[in-house]
Design a protein around this motif. Structure first.
Motif, PDB file in Angstrom:
ATOM      1  N   PHE A   7       0.816  -1.105   0.121  1.00  0.00           N
ATOM      2  CA  PHE A   7       0.040   0.033   0.021  1.00  0.00           C
ATOM      3  C   PHE A   7       0.979   1.299   0.054  1.00  0.00           C
ATOM      4  CE2 PHE A   7       0.411  -1.475   4.213  1.00  0.00           C
ATOM      5  CZ  PHE A   7       1.013  -0.024   5.049  1.00  0.00           C
ATOM      6  N   SER A   8       0.449   2.278  -0.560  1.00  0.00           N
ATOM      7  CA  SER A   8       1.031   3.681  -0.785  1.00  0.00           C
ATOM      8  C   SER A   8       0.398   4.782   0.101  1.00  0.00           C
ATOM      9  CB  SER A   8       1.172   4.135  -2.133  1.00  0.00           C
ATOM     10  OG  SER A   8       1.534   3.013  -2.863  1.00  0.00           O
ATOM     11  N   GLU A   9       1.214   5.415   0.803  1.00  0.00           N
ATOM     12  CA  GLU A   9       0.976   6.316   1.845  1.00  0.00           C
ATOM     13  C   GLU A   9       1.663   7.902   1.312  1.00  0.00           C
ATOM     14  OE1 GLU A   9      -1.754   6.508   3.459  1.00  0.00           O
ATOM     15  OE2 GLU A   9      -2.121   4.255   3.888  1.00  0.00           O
ATOM     16  N   GLN A  10       0.954   8.900   1.690  1.00  0.00           N
ATOM     17  CA  GLN A  10       1.890  10.430   1.606  1.00  0.00           C
ATOM     18  C   GLN A  10       2.179  10.703   2.817  1.00  0.00           C
ATOM     19  OE1 GLN A  10      -0.514  13.458  -0.438  1.00  0.00           O
ATOM     20  NE2 GLN A  10       1.228  14.465  -1.027  1.00  0.00           N
ATOM     21  N   LEU A  11       3.527  11.443   2.984  1.00  0.00           N
ATOM     22  CA  LEU A  11       4.099  12.009   4.180  1.00  0.00           C
ATOM     23  C   LEU A  11       3.406  13.271   4.463  1.00  0.00           C
ATOM     24  CD1 LEU A  11       7.877  11.040   3.772  1.00  0.00           C
ATOM     25  CD2 LEU A  11       6.189   9.987   5.261  1.00  0.00           C
ATOM     26  N   GLY A  12       3.360  13.704   5.767  1.00  0.00           N
ATOM     27  CA  GLY A  12       2.909  14.958   5.984  1.00  0.00           C
ATOM     28  C   GLY A  12       3.949  16.156   5.782  1.00  0.00           C
ATOM     29  N   PRO A  13       3.256  17.405   6.208  1.00  0.00           N
ATOM     30  CA  PRO A  13       4.180  18.445   5.846  1.00  0.00           C
ATOM     31  C   PRO A  13       5.629  18.491   6.465  1.00  0.00           C
ATOM     32  CG  PRO A  13       2.068  19.036   6.537  1.00  0.00           C
ATOM     33  CD  PRO A  13       2.007  17.610   6.755  1.00  0.00           C
ATOM     34  N   VAL A  65      -5.354  -6.526  -2.670  1.00  0.00           N
ATOM     35  CA  VAL A  65      -4.583  -5.591  -2.739  1.00  0.00           C
ATOM     36  C   VAL A  65      -4.667  -5.282  -4.342  1.00  0.00           C
ATOM     37  CG1 VAL A  65      -2.088  -4.959  -2.966  1.00  0.00           C
ATOM     38  CG2 VAL A  65      -3.018  -6.449  -1.192  1.00  0.00           C
ATOM     39  N   TRP A  66      -4.437  -3.863  -4.711  1.00  0.00           N
ATOM     40  CA  TRP A  66      -4.551  -3.375  -6.191  1.00  0.00           C
ATOM     41  C   TRP A  66      -3.871  -2.291  -6.298  1.00  0.00           C
ATOM     42  CZ3 TRP A  66      -8.386  -2.947  -2.762  1.00  0.00           C
ATOM     43  CH2 TRP A  66      -8.871  -1.528  -2.384  1.00  0.00           C
ATOM     44  N   LYS A  67      -3.622  -1.809  -7.534  1.00  0.00           N
ATOM     45  CA  LYS A  67      -2.859  -0.853  -7.963  1.00  0.00           C
ATOM     46  C   LYS A  67      -3.900   0.329  -8.633  1.00  0.00           C
ATOM     47  CE  LYS A  67       1.655   0.871  -9.369  1.00  0.00           C
ATOM     48  NZ  LYS A  67       1.167   1.862 -10.326  1.00  0.00           N
ATOM     49  N   GLY A  68      -3.731   1.364  -8.391  1.00  0.00           N
ATOM     50  CA  GLY A  68      -4.681   2.573  -9.312  1.00  0.00           C
ATOM     51  C   GLY A  68      -5.967   2.358  -8.772  1.00  0.00           C
ATOM     52  N   PRO A  69      -7.026   3.045  -9.561  1.00  0.00           N
ATOM     53  CA  PRO A  69      -8.387   2.951  -9.613  1.00  0.00           C
ATOM     54  C   PRO A  69      -8.944   1.985 -10.240  1.00  0.00           C
ATOM     55  CG  PRO A  69      -7.713   4.738 -11.086  1.00  0.00           C
ATOM     56  CD  PRO A  69      -6.451   4.288 -10.596  1.00  0.00           C
ATOM     57  N   THR A  70      -8.989   0.585  -9.570  1.00  0.00           N
ATOM     58  CA  THR A  70      -9.518  -0.400 -10.099  1.00  0.00           C
ATOM     59  C   THR A  70     -11.123  -0.668  -9.803  1.00  0.00           C
ATOM     60  OG1 THR A  70      -8.836  -1.898  -8.459  1.00  0.00           O
ATOM     61  CG2 THR A  70      -7.267  -1.617 -10.266  1.00  0.00           C
ATOM     62  N   ALA A  82      -8.627   0.065   5.697  1.00  0.00           N
ATOM     63  CA  ALA A  82      -8.419   0.507   4.488  1.00  0.00           C
ATOM     64  C   ALA A  82      -7.318   1.191   4.363  1.00  0.00           C
ATOM     65  CB  ALA A  82      -9.577   1.246   3.851  1.00  0.00           C
ATOM     66  N   LEU A  83      -6.300   0.753   3.610  1.00  0.00           N
ATOM     67  CA  LEU A  83      -4.879   1.281   3.488  1.00  0.00           C
ATOM     68  C   LEU A  83      -4.755   1.771   2.187  1.00  0.00           C
ATOM     69  CD1 LEU A  83      -2.627  -1.045   5.688  1.00  0.00           C
ATOM     70  CD2 LEU A  83      -3.804   0.930   6.597  1.00  0.00           C
ATOM     71  N   GLY A  84      -3.729   2.881   1.929  1.00  0.00           N
ATOM     72  CA  GLY A  84      -3.282   3.344   0.735  1.00  0.00           C
ATOM     73  C   GLY A  84      -4.453   4.849   0.283  1.00  0.00           C
ATOM     74  N   SER A  85      -3.594   5.773   0.244  1.00  0.00           N
ATOM     75  CA  SER A  85      -4.164   7.007   0.191  1.00  0.00           C
ATOM     76  C   SER A  85      -3.947   7.929  -1.055  1.00  0.00           C
ATOM     77  CB  SER A  85      -3.794   7.918   1.472  1.00  0.00           C
ATOM     78  OG  SER A  85      -2.303   8.267   1.490  1.00  0.00           O
ATOM     79  N   THR A  86      -3.064   7.347  -1.919  1.00  0.00           N
ATOM     80  CA  THR A  86      -2.747   7.769  -3.323  1.00  0.00           C
ATOM     81  C   THR A  86      -3.573   7.498  -4.424  1.00  0.00           C
ATOM     82  OG1 THR A  86      -1.039   6.255  -3.729  1.00  0.00           O
ATOM     83  CG2 THR A  86      -0.240   8.266  -2.475  1.00  0.00           C
ATOM     84  N   ALA A  87      -3.700   8.525  -5.234  1.00  0.00           N
ATOM     85  CA  ALA A  87      -4.593   8.119  -6.368  1.00  0.00           C
ATOM     86  C   ALA A  87      -4.219   6.704  -7.178  1.00  0.00           C
ATOM     87  CB  ALA A  87      -4.827   9.162  -7.192  1.00  0.00           C
TER      88      ALA A  87
END
Length: 404
Positions: A219-225, A270-275, A315-320
């Motif tokens: 899963f992919s996440e985005q770091l904070g400021p 698990v999946w990748k992108g908008p599936t 639910a994990l993963g916050s990037t498009a």
């Protein structure tokens, strides 16, 4: 006898003559001084006192001297003469002619004393002259005789040169602020029910995308400021090994033992992108939309699994365009009582997936061994079916939640 009388008379006459002469001299001098200093003349001239008449000698007639204040001159006793002074013939004093005014300065007190035969008095030892007293110690030099200390020379004036403003120099002279370290740090901690708490810090990678991988789950996440991140990941293995990969290839890895891992059952998709892929669980015979329908929209709570009353979805993963995962957790004790939930994998037909094939991965946890991983793919109907759901009915038998 007569001769003795004559001698005495001569002596007396001589004393009186000296006395009278001295008195006249003082009176004249005083009159001259007062005449010069007087501001308004008087109508009558001052009377000059004559000496008392001496027997056998005609007293001089009083004369009118220059205008002066009236002064009464006292007779000053003449010094006594020795008894055996020689006889001197009497001298007739002509008194008719007035004494001419003598234009001379007023005699001083010492001169007057000399004239009348009196010596100036010497200062007495009992009356010392007044002086200014200066108190000092013996080691201190006299303030009068001592040579004054030389005045120290002024220090040389240093030339100050003002340089032109230089931003680079000004910044270099100031202490540089502490540079933030770019070290990447990741901490892991085990939490109930069989979760791994991840704390990631990367100060120089704020806002970047980070991909986590664990036992085939990604899963992919985005770091904070500030370049940090905190999340709770369901463990798929008892000895959980976690790796964080940054977009520039940097990695941070760690592992931790999950003590309560055998108390739960898990299935992950698990999946990748908008599936459009989704994981659904129906507990206690529930239908879609009812209280026992658990999925990403109604995930329930981890407290249910801790209490042993039901499961929940993470639910994990916050990037498009990154990886995402849905993980269903269910208490193993409920499965022993024959309360196995029904698991289904679905896919929503979307404009970007219609008439295309989508893919994913299905994982199942196994107590005491590695997780089971199986790939998944399906063809999506045409775009006239956008908004509809596809349900996979042919899931592998071993992926259904059941105790083996």
């Amino acid at each position: 006898m007569i001769a003795d009388l004559k001698a005495k008379a001569a002596g007396i006459d001589r004393k009186r003559i000296y006395t009278a002469a001295a008195a006249l001299l003082i009176a004249g001098a005083a009159g001259h001084f007062m005449q010069k200093n007087s501001s308004a003349p008087s109508g009558k001239g001052p009377m000059v006192a004559s000496a008392p008449a001496v027997a056998g000698v005609a007293a001089p007639k009083p004369t009118m001297a220059a205008p002066a204040p009236q002064i009464l001159a006292a007779a000053v006793p003449a010094p006594e003469t020795p008894a055996e002074a020689p006889a001197v013939a009497p001298v007739d004093v002509v008194a008719e002619a007035p004494l001419p005014a003598i234009e001379q300065p007023m005699p001083s007190f010492a001169e007057a004393n000399l004239v009348i035969g009196m010596a100036p008095e010497a200062p007495s030892a009992a009356d010392p002259m007044p002086v200014d007293l200066v108190t000092r110690s013996e080691a201190t030099p006299s303030p009068i005789l001592a040579t004054p200390d030389p005045v120290p020379a002024a220090p040389p004036v240093e030339e100050i040169i003002i340089a032109a403003a230089d931003v680079a120099n000004d910044l270099a002279s100031e202490p540089a602020p502490p540079v933030a370290t770019c070290e990447i740090a990741m901490d892991l901690a085990a939490e109930a029910p069989a979760l791994v708490a991840i704390t990631l810090s990367a100060p120089c990678n704020s806002g970047e995308e980070v991909t986590f991988s664990h036992a085939g789950m990604i899963f992919s996440e985005q770091l904070g400021p500030e370049g940090d991140l905190f999340l709770a990941m369901p463990a798929m293995e008892e000895n959980a090994i976690v790796t964080a990969t940054f977009s520039d290839g940097q990695e941070a890895a760690g592992d931790i033992l999950v003590p309560d891992f055998a108390e739960i059952e898990r299935v992950a998709l698990v999946w990748k992108g908008p599936t459009g892929l989704q994981l659904h669980a129906l507990e206690n015979g529930a239908n879609y939309g009812e209280a026992g329908h658990i999925w990403a929209e109604t995930p329930a709570s981890a407290e249910n699994a801790i209490a042993g009353t039901g499961g929940f979805v993470s639910a994990l993963g916050s990037t498009a365009d990154g990886y995402a995962a849905d993980i269903y957790t269910y208490p193993a004790a409920l499965m022993l009582d024959g309360q196995e939930p029904d698991i289904s994998i679905e896919a929503q037909v979307m404009e970007n997936t219609c008439a295309h094939e989508i893919a994913g991965t299905i994982l199942r946890s196994n107590p005491g061994r590695a997780a089971t991983v199986q790939s998944l793919s399906m063809a999506v109907p045409g775009c006239d079916a956008v908004g509809e759901y596809l349900v996979l009915k042919n899931l592998p038998q071993d992926l259904k939640l059941a105790r083996n």
